[in-house]
Design an enzyme around this catalytic site. Structure first.
Site, PDB file in Angstrom:
ATOM      1  N   CYS A 150      46.972  71.934  97.412  1.00 26.37           N
ATOM      2  CA  CYS A 150      47.861  71.363  96.401  1.00 26.37           C
ATOM      3  C   CYS A 150      48.940  70.480  97.012  1.00 26.37           C
ATOM      4  O   CYS A 150      49.378  69.500  96.396  1.00 26.37           O
ATOM      5  CB  CYS A 150      48.488  72.484  95.568  1.00 26.37           C
ATOM      6  SG  CYS A 150      47.300  73.364  94.525  1.00 26.37           S
ATOM      7  N   CYS A 161      52.138  79.266  95.520  1.00 27.86           N
ATOM      8  CA  CYS A 161      52.042  77.829  95.294  1.00 27.86           C
ATOM      9  C   CYS A 161      52.518  77.486  93.884  1.00 27.86           C
ATOM     10  O   CYS A 161      52.125  78.129  92.908  1.00 27.86           O
ATOM     11  CB  CYS A 161      50.602  77.360  95.490  1.00 27.86           C
ATOM     12  SG  CYS A 161      50.296  75.646  95.060  1.00 27.86           S
ATOM     13  N   CYS A 213      50.284  75.480  98.371  1.00 36.21           N
ATOM     14  CA  CYS A 213      49.198  75.789  99.302  1.00 36.21           C
ATOM     15  C   CYS A 213      48.780  74.465  99.945  1.00 36.21           C
ATOM     16  O   CYS A 213      49.220  73.389  99.529  1.00 36.21           O
ATOM     17  CB  CYS A 213      48.010  76.443  98.582  1.00 36.21           C
ATOM     18  SG  CYS A 213      47.115  75.333  97.471  1.00 36.21           S
ATOM     19  N   HIS A 260      51.122  65.150  97.211  1.00 41.06           N
ATOM     20  CA  HIS A 260      51.714  64.075  97.989  1.00 41.06           C
ATOM     21  C   HIS A 260      50.790  62.874  98.125  1.00 41.06           C
ATOM     22  O   HIS A 260      51.017  61.988  98.955  1.00 41.06           O
ATOM     23  CB  HIS A 260      52.151  64.606  99.357  1.00 41.06           C
ATOM     24  CG  HIS A 260      53.306  65.552  99.270  1.00 41.06           C
ATOM     25  ND1 HIS A 260      53.128  66.909  99.062  1.00 41.06           N
ATOM     26  CD2 HIS A 260      54.645  65.339  99.311  1.00 41.06           C
ATOM     27  CE1 HIS A 260      54.314  67.491  98.999  1.00 41.06           C
ATOM     28  NE2 HIS A 260      55.253  66.569  99.142  1.00 41.06           N
ATOM     29  N   CYS A 302      58.487  71.701 100.256  1.00 37.37           N
ATOM     30  CA  CYS A 302      59.068  70.368 100.225  1.00 37.37           C
ATOM     31  C   CYS A 302      60.340  70.402  99.385  1.00 37.37           C
ATOM     32  O   CYS A 302      60.295  70.717  98.186  1.00 37.37           O
ATOM     33  CB  CYS A 302      58.065  69.365  99.654  1.00 37.37           C
ATOM     34  SG  CYS A 302      58.718  67.689  99.525  1.00 37.37           S
ATOM     35  N   CYS A 351      15.567  73.030 120.532  1.00 34.35           N
ATOM     36  CA  CYS A 351      16.672  72.240 119.975  1.00 34.35           C
ATOM     37  C   CYS A 351      17.933  73.075 119.757  1.00 34.35           C
ATOM     38  O   CYS A 351      19.046  72.567 119.868  1.00 34.35           O
ATOM     39  CB  CYS A 351      16.247  71.560 118.675  1.00 34.35           C
ATOM     40  SG  CYS A 351      15.688  72.693 117.382  1.00 34.35           S
ATOM     41  N   HIS A 402      57.686  61.927 101.668  1.00 29.53           N
ATOM     42  CA  HIS A 402      58.354  63.230 101.722  1.00 29.53           C
ATOM     43  C   HIS A 402      58.078  63.919 103.056  1.00 29.53           C
ATOM     44  O   HIS A 402      56.981  63.815 103.615  1.00 29.53           O
ATOM     45  CB  HIS A 402      57.856  64.131 100.589  1.00 29.53           C
ATOM     46  CG  HIS A 402      58.410  63.746  99.245  1.00 29.53           C
ATOM     47  ND1 HIS A 402      58.305  64.566  98.150  1.00 29.53           N
ATOM     48  CD2 HIS A 402      59.083  62.640  98.826  1.00 29.53           C
ATOM     49  CE1 HIS A 402      58.871  63.977  97.107  1.00 29.53           C
ATOM     50  NE2 HIS A 402      59.342  62.806  97.497  1.00 29.53           N
ATOM     51  N   HIS A 408      15.460  72.277 112.418  1.00 32.70           N
ATOM     52  CA  HIS A 408      15.805  71.458 113.571  1.00 32.70           C
ATOM     53  C   HIS A 408      17.317  71.331 113.720  1.00 32.70           C
ATOM     54  O   HIS A 408      18.011  70.933 112.792  1.00 32.70           O
ATOM     55  CB  HIS A 408      15.183  70.067 113.409  1.00 32.70           C
ATOM     56  CG  HIS A 408      15.388  69.180 114.592  1.00 32.70           C
ATOM     57  ND1 HIS A 408      15.020  69.540 115.865  1.00 32.70           N
ATOM     58  CD2 HIS A 408      15.921  67.937 114.695  1.00 32.70           C
ATOM     59  CE1 HIS A 408      15.314  68.562 116.701  1.00 32.70           C
ATOM     60  NE2 HIS A 408      15.873  67.583 116.017  1.00 32.70           N
ATOM     61  N   CYS A 463      60.620  67.538  96.475  1.00 36.39           N
ATOM     62  CA  CYS A 463      59.798  67.616  95.264  1.00 36.39           C
ATOM     63  C   CYS A 463      60.492  68.356  94.115  1.00 36.39           C
ATOM     64  O   CYS A 463      59.939  68.433  93.013  1.00 36.39           O
ATOM     65  CB  CYS A 463      58.469  68.324  95.573  1.00 36.39           C
ATOM     66  SG  CYS A 463      57.217  67.271  96.332  1.00 36.39           S
ATOM     67  N   CYS A 502      48.988  76.301  91.855  1.00 28.93           N
ATOM     68  CA  CYS A 502      47.850  77.193  91.626  1.00 28.93           C
ATOM     69  C   CYS A 502      48.183  78.668  91.791  1.00 28.93           C
ATOM     70  O   CYS A 502      47.380  79.526  91.422  1.00 28.93           O
ATOM     71  CB  CYS A 502      46.690  76.832  92.565  1.00 28.93           C
ATOM     72  SG  CYS A 502      47.015  77.206  94.305  1.00 28.93           S
TER      73      CYS A 502
END
Length: 513
Positions: free
Chosen positions: A376, A345, A373, A381, A356, A156, A389, A414, A359, A348
């Protein structure tokens, strides 16, 4: 009793004929087995008798979650083996049978009969050698019972790999078509066998019999100098490394720069630290995590990519479910991209992939752009007011977008394959051992699973997949997301439009900022 226990616990490896004669009786640690009716499947993790008991018992880790009768490998306060809750099952050994789906040994294995062809093989496809190269057929050619590549004798891993690379794509045809003037005769013979007896018949007829694959396995064992290819289970990564490097001498697909230098590789093997917050990561997110943790980069963007997913043994997976990205922009992992100086970012603090300008009011910044990032950006979005956007790449490096072609999965021992027609976005599921006949011959099957994957995995809303228990998932969706072993990506077809920005509706899990 002592003699019986000695027989059960014996770890010596029998020869293939002896194994074939006793396969239906012998159950050992690590055996894939089935119990009950309808059967439930799993792996034997413990053999023995309970204190005060009178019969031999098998401790089995079941594939599927079964909370009614299963625990975590404990019985009456004593732990006999360890597994996830709802998977540990104890059953009298005398009633445990080898897994009939994968028992690919007949009383006289075909490999011991030379070139004889069993007349009763249920696949009546011709054993032909086709010189003419056949183009990729419509997916309907493959769909149905007795379609695909017929499995035989632990094949397999090879069946799934060949189907995933060649059934719906010609990207890897250079493996046997590329000119190689200085190649030894044995290498050309191998290429001819692969093309004329497997790939061309598969594309013409939609099916290949096991005899052709057994011939290929014999040659792989001879040329690759790897014992056991004809009868033992291997894994696709081991197989492809052997084919690419030792037999076909193909140049490595990628170069990874590490702290100690550059290494040539055929795969990206994902080694990442355990992170319980990774509830439903994508392949790209896991790759980014490994590259960030290891401070890795690619010297350049490859045209094809094989990603091996983290998996440690049968029981433990780094992530319980994974979503393979349909599109994978590999340029973000190149030296040119990683070395670029971009802000972190906004949410984070991790390395940014997108920016963007629309934003900036929502995030109350005086900067001209808000950096995110990939994760995020998708979350930010999701909100209706931001879905229109236009989000641009944070680094002005040309995109190198790859398409997901195939996903090879493993459940217990398998291997199966999901593969995609990139023109029609049709998904096929292939199992070379879906059924058995006469307890001798495996019956392959190919199923169109497009509707299920589009509904559960690629609808744009992952809420349903995140919240569902394993038993609530359609069988093929569960296997696609929980049993991922390797993802195959190939170069996207060129587009005339500018791909440095996107304006998509992010309809994902309901995360908002």
């Amino acid at each position: 009793m002592q003699d019986l226990m000695g027989t059960i616990m014996d770890k010596s490896t029998p020869d293939p004929v002896e194994e074939a004669e006793t396969a239906f009786q012998a159950v050992d640690l690590g055996s894939t087995v089935q119990v009950g009716e309808p059967p439930r499947y799993g792996v034997v993790k413990w053999l023995g008798m309970f204190p005060g008991g009178s019969e031999l018992m098998a401790g089995i880790e079941l594939d599927e979650y079964w909370p009614k009768d299963c625990g975590d490998g404990s019985f009456e306060g004593h732990s006999y083996f360890s597994c996830g809750h709802g998977h540990g099952y104890f059953h009298p050994l005398k009633n445990v049978q080898p897994d009939q789906r994968f028992l690919t040994i007949d009383p006289v294995p075909a490999i011991t009969r030379g070139n004889s062809i069993p007349a009763e093989n249920p696949l009546q496809a011709p054993l032909e050698e086709l010189e003419e190269q056949h183009t990729i057929p419509p997916t309907q050619v493959y769909v149905g019972e007795k379609r695909g590549i017929q499995g035989h004798y632990n094949s397999c891993y090879l069946d799934s790999t060949l189907f995933g690379l060649f059934a719906l794509s010609d990207v890897f045809d250079s493996m046997f078509l590329a000119p190689d003037k200085d190649a030894p005769a044995s290498r050309q013979e191998f290429k001819d066998l692969l093309a004329k007896k497997i790939i061309n018949p598969l594309r013409k007829n939609g099916v290949v019999r096991f005899e052709s694959v057994m011939e290929l396995r014999r040659m792989i064992e001879d040329l690759g100098k790897m014992e056991g290819v004809q009868e033992k289970e291997k894994d696709p990564e081991e197989l492809l490394n052997l084919l690419f490097k030792n037999i076909l001498h193909i140049p490595p697909f990628i170069q990874i720069r590490r702290s100690f230098g550059v290494e040539d590789e055929f795969f990206i093997q994902l080694f990442i630290s355990f992170d319980q917050t990774l509830r439903l990561p994508t392949i790209k997110e896991l790759t980014r995590k490994m590259f960030d943790e290891g401070k890795l980069s690619l010297t350049k963007a490859p045209s094809q990519l094989l990603v091996q997913v983290p998996r440690y043994g049968r029981g433990f997976k780094t992530c319980q479910r994974i979503v393979p990205d349909l599109k994978f922009d590999i340029s973000e992992f190149t030296e040119a991209y990683i070395s670029a100086d971009v802000p972190g970012c906004m949410i984070c603090g991790e390395r940014s992939s997108w920016k963007c300008s629309q934003c900036k009011h929502d995030f109350m910044t005086s900067e001209s752009d808000v950096y995110f990032c990939e994760v995020c950006s998708r979350k930010a979005h999701t909100r209706k007011e931001r879905r229109d956007h236009t989000v641009n790449r944070a680094v002005t490096v040309p995109m190198a977008e790859l398409d997901l072609l195939s996903v090879i999965c493993i459940e217990t021992s398998h291997y199966v394959c999901f593969t995609r027609d990139l023109d029609t976005n049709t998904w096929l599921f292939f199992d070379s051992m879906a059924n058995r006949l006469y307890d001798k011959y495996n019956i392959p099957r190919v199923t169109d699973c497009t509707a299920a994957l589009n509904e559960w995995v690629y609808s744009g809303d992952l809420t349903q997949l995140l919240s569902a228990q394993p038993r609530e998932l359609p069988e093929l969706v569960r296997r696609f997301t929980q049993d991922v072993y390797m993802c195959v990506y190939v170069q996207s077809k060129p587009k005339s439009t500018d791909n440095s920005s996107y304006n998509e509706e992010f309809v994902d899990v309901a995360w908002e900022f």
